[in-house]
Design a protein around this motif. Sequence first.
Motif, PDB file in Angstrom:
ATOM      1  N   TRP A 163       0.837  -1.213   0.000  1.00  0.00           N
ATOM      2  CA  TRP A 163       0.000   0.000   0.000  1.00  0.00           C
ATOM      3  C   TRP A 163       0.868   1.259   0.000  1.00  0.00           C
ATOM      4  O   TRP A 163       0.577   2.217  -0.717  1.00  0.00           O
ATOM      5  CB  TRP A 163      -0.921  -0.003   1.226  1.00  0.00           C
ATOM      6  N   ARG A 164       1.926   1.235   0.793  1.00  0.00           N
ATOM      7  CA  ARG A 164       2.791   2.420   0.873  1.00  0.00           C
ATOM      8  C   ARG A 164       3.513   2.662  -0.451  1.00  0.00           C
ATOM      9  O   ARG A 164       3.682   3.818  -0.869  1.00  0.00           O
ATOM     10  CB  ARG A 164       3.812   2.251   2.002  1.00  0.00           C
TER      11      ARG A 164
ATOM     12  N   GLU B 165      -7.376  -2.072   8.061  1.00  0.00           N
ATOM     13  CA  GLU B 165      -5.934  -2.172   8.269  1.00  0.00           C
ATOM     14  C   GLU B 165      -5.207  -1.050   7.518  1.00  0.00           C
ATOM     15  O   GLU B 165      -4.318  -0.384   8.059  1.00  0.00           O
ATOM     16  CB  GLU B 165      -5.475  -3.547   7.771  1.00  0.00           C
ATOM     17  N   ALA B 166      -5.597  -0.849   6.254  1.00  0.00           N
ATOM     18  CA  ALA B 166      -4.993   0.221   5.454  1.00  0.00           C
ATOM     19  C   ALA B 166      -5.397   1.592   5.993  1.00  0.00           C
ATOM     20  O   ALA B 166      -4.583   2.527   6.048  1.00  0.00           O
ATOM     21  CB  ALA B 166      -5.404   0.083   3.996  1.00  0.00           C
TER      22      ALA B 166
ATOM     23  N   ILE C 201      -4.247   5.234   4.769  1.00  0.00           N
ATOM     24  CA  ILE C 201      -4.441   4.998   3.336  1.00  0.00           C
ATOM     25  C   ILE C 201      -5.879   4.536   3.109  1.00  0.00           C
ATOM     26  O   ILE C 201      -6.293   3.476   3.599  1.00  0.00           O
ATOM     27  CB  ILE C 201      -3.453   3.936   2.808  1.00  0.00           C
ATOM     28  N   LEU C 202      -6.642   5.345   2.391  1.00  0.00           N
ATOM     29  CA  LEU C 202      -8.019   4.975   2.064  1.00  0.00           C
ATOM     30  C   LEU C 202      -7.991   4.178   0.765  1.00  0.00           C
ATOM     31  O   LEU C 202      -7.726   4.732  -0.306  1.00  0.00           O
ATOM     32  CB  LEU C 202      -8.891   6.221   1.905  1.00  0.00           C
ATOM     33  N   THR C 203      -8.245   2.889   0.845  1.00  0.00           N
ATOM     34  CA  THR C 203      -8.105   2.013  -0.313  1.00  0.00           C
ATOM     35  C   THR C 203      -9.423   1.834  -1.050  1.00  0.00           C
ATOM     36  O   THR C 203     -10.486   2.225  -0.585  1.00  0.00           O
ATOM     37  CB  THR C 203      -7.587   0.630   0.115  1.00  0.00           C
ATOM     38  N   LYS C 204      -9.301   1.200  -2.181  1.00  0.00           N
ATOM     39  CA  LYS C 204     -10.446   0.817  -3.017  1.00  0.00           C
ATOM     40  C   LYS C 204     -10.596  -0.703  -2.896  1.00  0.00           C
ATOM     41  O   LYS C 204      -9.828  -1.446  -3.517  1.00  0.00           O
ATOM     42  CB  LYS C 204     -10.170   1.221  -4.466  1.00  0.00           C
ATOM     43  N   PRO C 205     -11.513  -1.201  -2.082  1.00  0.00           N
ATOM     44  CA  PRO C 205     -11.675  -2.652  -1.952  1.00  0.00           C
ATOM     45  C   PRO C 205     -11.995  -3.294  -3.308  1.00  0.00           C
ATOM     46  O   PRO C 205     -12.769  -2.758  -4.106  1.00  0.00           O
ATOM     47  CB  PRO C 205     -12.855  -2.795  -0.989  1.00  0.00           C
TER      48      PRO C 205
END
Length: 778
Positions: free
Chosen positions: A48-49, A149-150, A155-159
């Motif tokens: 992610w980073r 977790e993200a 970090i706002l992720t896109k599932p």
Amino acid sequence: MPTLTSVSGFPRIGRDRELKKSIEAYWKGKTGLAEVRAVGKALRAEHWRIQKDAGIDLIPSNDFSYYDQMLDTAILLGAVPQRYKRLAFADDEDTLFAMGRGYQGVQGDVTALPMKKWFTTNYHYLVPEISADTHIQLNSTKPFDEFNEAKALGILTKPVLIGPYTFLKLARNPQAEELEIDRGLINEVASVYAEVLGRFSELGAQWVQFDEPYLALDKEDGDVELFKSLYSIVLRARNRYSEGSAAVKVLLNTYFGHVADIYETLKLLGFDGIGMDFVEGRDENLAALKEYGVSEDTTIFAGVVSGRNIWRNDYADSLGVIDAIRTVTDRVAVGTASSLLHVPFSTQGEDGLNPTVLRHFAFAVEKLTEVKEIASLATATEEDRRGSRELAANQSLFDGTRVVADRQVTERLNKLTESDFTRSPARAIRREAQHEALGLPQLPTTTIGSFPQTGEVRSVRAKLRRGEISQDEYDRFIAGQIDEVIEHQEQIGLDVLVHGEFERNDMVEYFGQHLNGFLFTRNAWVQSYGTRCVKPPIVWGDVSRAEPITVRWSKYAQSRTKHVVKGMLTGPVTILNWSWPREDVSHEVQTRQLALAIRDEVLDLEAAGIKVIQIDEAALREKLPLRRTDWHKKYLDWAVPAFRLVHSGVKPTTQIHTHMCYSEFNDIIKDIDDMDADVISFEASRGDLVVLDAIQEARFETEVGPGVYDIHSPRIPGTQELVERIHAILRKADPDRVWINPDCGLKTRGNDETWPSLEHMVEATRQVRGELSSSSQV
């Protein structure tokens, strides 16, 4: 306004295959699940980073898996067959591993779910099983846990989830047949996806991505209605959970081809984003956009960066695509054409390649930069593009000077005639000659080729590579390994032996190392299935055989026994499909070059006294175009003749085998027969032998060796289990045309699993032969 950037998925095995090593250590009892979970968490955070630092806006989550994303989806939906539930594991991961690789121990004994190729890739997915008593419901918190977790890392992720349509189209019933999808099942599955959207809306997700690669296939009766029925429920839920500008957005993501035949439906359903593959489906997808337009509130996610190959993106070409889309809509995001799961992690550390060579390649990490730079250039003026250093540097890669053609290879291709693709006499006549020459019993037993690559074998190979032992020392070691495996095969009673392939690191890379035109990496690993990773070689230039490849060790093995020993080769289509192919020359031309190289090896093996030669085409089905109308003109019309070119020059008494695995063969059975091999072995143990029905219907002439047990599982099949398996085969096939063998090569298994399994296989064959002999005398 900056152009939005998006990545469909990221490799999960780690920079140095940390996930593979951790899970396999757990399977061996060296570590616990806590260590596996810690490695998984660290990898997710690192990945992610990396994507955040590269400037990617929509970073995927839930693309991580301990084994396979389809398997994760089955568990998410509660599609866990009772035989796995009865194992009653305390930890969910153990149930997942049992479904993926089988289990044999104190908790019970179960085989794994069927495994098939993921569309046109070399990745294998686990086939979900849905029966009449399967209760579909939300059964896992994995996607939500990883999103949180993200989020905790800022970090706002896109599932990302496998979509309901693709899931149902790939799932099978317990008999390995296509599902009968009724309204009840549609409602149950769609309701879970609706619930997933609701949960993500509560958690603050801005986008949720549903992957629907099955949309790139031809549509059968009812497919469009099935898709509409599923997503009408899902999208109604999205609207229900929406709260103005905070509404969770749905990205319908497609890849591996075009969706022109259903694009109008996608548009009318009102998705917030539609992901389209402009690498493999460019022309058709562009035409569909221009014909039907784009809804006012829909963003087109332009997949212009390949997730399937490692060559640098041609920015000018990608910008041309984006400019064409912008004639239809201004709402364009730039992204990968598919998940980056199918490419290696990074070019960093590949110091074995000259920098002037390495600059032509982009692995997953480098593709993030490509996405970002293309997005920046997409909004630049023409003047700014002309002055862009990034664009200028990129275009210098495509000046036509990278490769100088090999004139001898070109001349040899130009001299080919129709007779070079035709073997004579006819197969029926050859069969009689081979039966007399080889003297094999009914139901001959053999293996697919490789034997376990033990830690000792890998260690000795590494010592040679580091210069710690001499070539002579290494050769003596290999000879000793061959002696042992030949003797052991004789002891247990196999009929056709193999030399074990101990000198080979990989069935494709090994051949590439003896061919002109190939390059090799140090650490460019890609996940194939579970923890199994491969390191494909790179086709850099024109291909020809640099030297004999397999003759020495095949000849040596044959000298150590009176039994027939198979020569083992990899076929041209598989070598290309399991390499990184060139993009400046057609696949047809590259395959013919390879076919001529392997043809030379076949003739040398025959001259050295090898009477049975196996030419593996494990990947033939893999690159079959998704659209049936493209099968022959774009693939089979040159792939099948390429195989015939390899073996057409041998004597009638030389028996040619081939091998294929983990694909759907039923619909190309006639084409496989047209390859004109004498024997074909193939994966069948996870497929409930349905391929034999197609073989029977097609009046298949090639002798067949359906795999009687699954080598991708550590479990050891019992003799009676194999007797029953052979009986099941003989109910569908002529015993005079059946071979008995495992599913695939034994390289990845251990000796403790391999030899008992083979002993049981040979003993089961003896019992069935006895039964056949007794019945024939009645």
